[in-house]
Scaffold this motif. Sequence first.
Motif, PDB file in Angstrom:
ATOM      1  N   VAL A 100       7.118  88.619  39.995  1.00 45.46           N
ATOM      2  CA  VAL A 100       7.369  88.154  38.508  1.00 45.46           C
ATOM      3  C   VAL A 100       6.532  89.008  37.574  1.00 45.46           C
ATOM      4  O   VAL A 100       5.212  88.827  37.299  1.00 45.46           O
ATOM      5  CB  VAL A 100       6.736  86.527  38.455  1.00 45.46           C
ATOM      6  CG1 VAL A 100       6.888  86.125  37.150  1.00 45.46           C
ATOM      7  CG2 VAL A 100       7.525  85.806  39.538  1.00 45.46           C
ATOM      8  N   PRO A 101       7.156  90.011  37.027  1.00 50.15           N
ATOM      9  CA  PRO A 101       6.411  90.765  35.992  1.00 50.15           C
ATOM     10  C   PRO A 101       6.317  90.167  34.521  1.00 50.15           C
ATOM     11  O   PRO A 101       7.283  89.254  34.450  1.00 50.15           O
ATOM     12  CB  PRO A 101       7.383  92.099  35.917  1.00 50.15           C
ATOM     13  CG  PRO A 101       8.456  91.942  36.841  1.00 50.15           C
ATOM     14  CD  PRO A 101       8.296  90.609  37.411  1.00 50.15           C
ATOM     15  N   LEU A 102       5.271  90.519  33.907  1.00 46.67           N
ATOM     16  CA  LEU A 102       5.177  90.273  32.589  1.00 46.67           C
ATOM     17  C   LEU A 102       4.971  91.368  31.700  1.00 46.67           C
ATOM     18  O   LEU A 102       4.406  92.389  31.851  1.00 46.67           O
ATOM     19  CB  LEU A 102       4.023  89.301  32.363  1.00 46.67           C
ATOM     20  CG  LEU A 102       3.616  88.762  31.046  1.00 46.67           C
ATOM     21  CD1 LEU A 102       4.551  87.746  30.577  1.00 46.67           C
ATOM     22  CD2 LEU A 102       2.083  88.159  30.819  1.00 46.67           C
ATOM     23  N   LEU A 103       5.877  91.483  30.708  1.00 43.42           N
ATOM     24  CA  LEU A 103       5.759  92.709  29.696  1.00 43.42           C
ATOM     25  C   LEU A 103       5.477  91.963  28.530  1.00 43.42           C
ATOM     26  O   LEU A 103       6.068  90.913  27.939  1.00 43.42           O
ATOM     27  CB  LEU A 103       7.215  93.193  29.617  1.00 43.42           C
ATOM     28  CG  LEU A 103       7.800  93.778  30.756  1.00 43.42           C
ATOM     29  CD1 LEU A 103       8.207  92.956  31.606  1.00 43.42           C
ATOM     30  CD2 LEU A 103       8.866  94.796  30.058  1.00 43.42           C
ATOM     31  N   CYS A 104       4.410  92.411  27.652  1.00 45.48           N
ATOM     32  CA  CYS A 104       3.666  91.765  26.616  1.00 45.48           C
ATOM     33  C   CYS A 104       3.119  92.653  25.316  1.00 45.48           C
ATOM     34  O   CYS A 104       2.997  93.489  25.814  1.00 45.48           O
ATOM     35  CB  CYS A 104       2.566  90.671  27.068  1.00 45.48           C
ATOM     36  SG  CYS A 104       1.356  91.581  27.938  1.00 45.48           S
ATOM     37  N   SER A 105       2.871  92.102  24.427  1.00 51.97           N
ATOM     38  CA  SER A 105       2.459  92.658  23.324  1.00 51.97           C
ATOM     39  C   SER A 105       1.666  91.424  22.739  1.00 51.97           C
ATOM     40  O   SER A 105       1.786  90.395  23.172  1.00 51.97           O
ATOM     41  CB  SER A 105       3.333  93.108  22.348  1.00 51.97           C
ATOM     42  OG  SER A 105       3.930  92.057  21.591  1.00 51.97           O
ATOM     43  N   PRO A 106       0.875  91.739  21.705  1.00 52.44           N
ATOM     44  CA  PRO A 106       0.057  90.485  20.982  1.00 52.44           C
ATOM     45  C   PRO A 106       0.954  89.437  20.182  1.00 52.44           C
ATOM     46  O   PRO A 106       0.551  88.486  20.041  1.00 52.44           O
ATOM     47  CB  PRO A 106      -0.749  91.037  20.020  1.00 52.44           C
ATOM     48  CG  PRO A 106      -0.851  92.577  20.340  1.00 52.44           C
ATOM     49  CD  PRO A 106       0.402  93.153  21.095  1.00 52.44           C
ATOM     50  N   TRP A 107       2.397  89.909  20.208  1.00 51.11           N
ATOM     51  CA  TRP A 107       3.340  89.041  19.342  1.00 51.11           C
ATOM     52  C   TRP A 107       4.445  88.556  20.203  1.00 51.11           C
ATOM     53  O   TRP A 107       5.191  87.538  19.807  1.00 51.11           O
ATOM     54  CB  TRP A 107       3.796  89.655  18.302  1.00 51.11           C
ATOM     55  CG  TRP A 107       2.621  90.431  17.335  1.00 51.11           C
ATOM     56  CD1 TRP A 107       2.000  89.822  16.580  1.00 51.11           C
ATOM     57  CD2 TRP A 107       2.218  91.726  17.558  1.00 51.11           C
ATOM     58  NE1 TRP A 107       1.065  90.459  16.259  1.00 51.11           N
ATOM     59  CE2 TRP A 107       1.037  91.616  16.832  1.00 51.11           C
ATOM     60  CE3 TRP A 107       2.690  92.734  18.287  1.00 51.11           C
ATOM     61  CZ2 TRP A 107       0.355  93.076  16.573  1.00 51.11           C
ATOM     62  CZ3 TRP A 107       1.841  93.937  18.251  1.00 51.11           C
ATOM     63  CH2 TRP A 107       0.625  93.933  17.358  1.00 51.11           C
ATOM     64  N   SER A 108       4.557  89.041  21.481  1.00 58.08           N
ATOM     65  CA  SER A 108       5.974  88.556  22.310  1.00 58.08           C
ATOM     66  C   SER A 108       5.655  88.838  23.695  1.00 58.08           C
ATOM     67  O   SER A 108       4.762  89.646  24.181  1.00 58.08           O
ATOM     68  CB  SER A 108       7.250  89.299  21.613  1.00 58.08           C
ATOM     69  OG  SER A 108       7.057  90.550  22.105  1.00 58.08           O
ATOM     70  N   TYR A 109       6.335  88.321  24.562  1.00 53.55           N
ATOM     71  CA  TYR A 109       6.322  88.439  25.950  1.00 53.55           C
ATOM     72  C   TYR A 109       7.816  88.157  26.528  1.00 53.55           C
ATOM     73  O   TYR A 109       8.600  87.488  26.273  1.00 53.55           O
ATOM     74  CB  TYR A 109       5.448  87.593  26.634  1.00 53.55           C
ATOM     75  CG  TYR A 109       5.611  86.090  26.729  1.00 53.55           C
ATOM     76  CD1 TYR A 109       6.266  85.682  27.876  1.00 53.55           C
ATOM     77  CD2 TYR A 109       5.139  85.412  25.643  1.00 53.55           C
ATOM     78  CE1 TYR A 109       6.474  84.200  27.782  1.00 53.55           C
ATOM     79  CE2 TYR A 109       5.171  83.812  25.838  1.00 53.55           C
ATOM     80  CZ  TYR A 109       6.082  83.281  26.975  1.00 53.55           C
ATOM     81  OH  TYR A 109       6.444  82.199  27.010  1.00 53.55           O
ATOM     82  N   SER A 110       8.160  88.973  27.753  1.00 54.30           N
ATOM     83  CA  SER A 110       9.365  88.615  28.538  1.00 54.30           C
ATOM     84  C   SER A 110       8.839  88.509  30.015  1.00 54.30           C
ATOM     85  O   SER A 110       8.014  89.314  30.324  1.00 54.30           O
ATOM     86  CB  SER A 110      10.520  89.470  28.047  1.00 54.30           C
ATOM     87  OG  SER A 110      10.157  90.813  28.616  1.00 54.30           O
ATOM     88  N   THR A 111       9.917  88.272  30.761  1.00 58.35           N
ATOM     89  CA  THR A 111       9.550  88.231  32.167  1.00 58.35           C
ATOM     90  C   THR A 111      11.215  88.110  32.911  1.00 58.35           C
ATOM     91  O   THR A 111      12.042  87.873  32.314  1.00 58.35           O
ATOM     92  CB  THR A 111       8.765  86.825  32.561  1.00 58.35           C
ATOM     93  OG1 THR A 111       8.639  87.311  33.937  1.00 58.35           O
ATOM     94  CG2 THR A 111       9.422  85.592  32.605  1.00 58.35           C
ATOM     95  N   TYR A 112      11.237  88.298  34.318  1.00 63.75           N
ATOM     96  CA  TYR A 112      12.383  88.486  34.817  1.00 63.75           C
ATOM     97  C   TYR A 112      11.855  88.405  36.422  1.00 63.75           C
ATOM     98  O   TYR A 112      10.764  88.603  36.796  1.00 63.75           O
ATOM     99  CB  TYR A 112      12.981  89.585  34.783  1.00 63.75           C
ATOM    100  CG  TYR A 112      12.559  90.894  34.763  1.00 63.75           C
ATOM    101  CD1 TYR A 112      12.615  91.451  36.146  1.00 63.75           C
ATOM    102  CD2 TYR A 112      11.575  91.548  33.790  1.00 63.75           C
ATOM    103  CE1 TYR A 112      11.724  92.956  36.404  1.00 63.75           C
ATOM    104  CE2 TYR A 112      11.047  92.545  34.038  1.00 63.75           C
ATOM    105  CZ  TYR A 112      11.151  93.279  35.374  1.00 63.75           C
ATOM    106  OH  TYR A 112      10.490  94.581  35.494  1.00 63.75           O
ATOM    107  N   ARG A 113      12.662  88.102  37.128  1.00 66.57           N
ATOM    108  CA  ARG A 113      12.635  88.252  38.614  1.00 66.57           C
ATOM    109  C   ARG A 113      12.827  89.503  39.171  1.00 66.57           C
ATOM    110  O   ARG A 113      13.666  90.052  39.156  1.00 66.57           O
ATOM    111  CB  ARG A 113      13.353  87.393  39.477  1.00 66.57           C
ATOM    112  CG  ARG A 113      13.015  87.415  41.258  1.00 66.57           C
ATOM    113  CD  ARG A 113      13.869  86.356  41.961  1.00 66.57           C
ATOM    114  NE  ARG A 113      13.195  86.821  43.323  1.00 66.57           N
ATOM    115  CZ  ARG A 113      13.854  85.998  44.364  1.00 66.57           C
ATOM    116  NH1 ARG A 113      14.488  85.056  44.093  1.00 66.57           N
ATOM    117  NH2 ARG A 113      13.416  86.050  45.404  1.00 66.57           N
ATOM    118  N   GLY A 114      11.619  90.442  39.532  1.00 63.41           N
ATOM    119  CA  GLY A 114      11.811  91.432  39.886  1.00 63.41           C
ATOM    120  C   GLY A 114      12.005  91.734  41.324  1.00 63.41           C
ATOM    121  O   GLY A 114      12.259  90.800  41.960  1.00 63.41           O
ATOM    122  N   SER A 115      11.961  93.106  41.819  1.00 61.74           N
ATOM    123  CA  SER A 115      12.232  93.404  43.090  1.00 61.74           C
ATOM    124  C   SER A 115      10.899  94.072  43.805  1.00 61.74           C
ATOM    125  O   SER A 115       9.937  94.214  43.103  1.00 61.74           O
ATOM    126  CB  SER A 115      13.334  94.240  43.394  1.00 61.74           C
ATOM    127  OG  SER A 115      12.699  95.569  42.785  1.00 61.74           O
TER     128      SER A 115
END
Length: 115
Positions: A100-115
């Motif tokens: 479960v990766p987290l991609l983030c900035s101070p204003w947003s984030y996203s995630t997905y099921r990685g490998s």
Amino acid sequence: MKPSALSTHVLDTANGIPAAGMALELWRMEPEPALLARTVTNADGRTDAPLLTPESFRPGRYELRFDVGAYFAARGEDPGYLGTVTLNVGLKAEAGHYHVPLLCSPWSYSTYRGS
């Protein structure tokens, strides 16, 4: 049957780097919330060990809590409006490795099921 496990990593998309030094927690939510792990990401933005190994894995609902605001504040940057980012995930037995990766900035984030 694929054994299940859980890992994560965090990418700082505002700066284009791994989010080294971000505090995070893993909680099991069923039957009652219980803190299972508290750790900090390494230089690659990953935890040094899996959050759940095949031996410690139990199916159910979990929360990953990432201290995004404190990470950006510690870098001397505006932490934006994000504080703790909480990802609530349902994990199934014998579903293979959950990443479960987290991609983030101070204003947003996203995630997905990685490998």
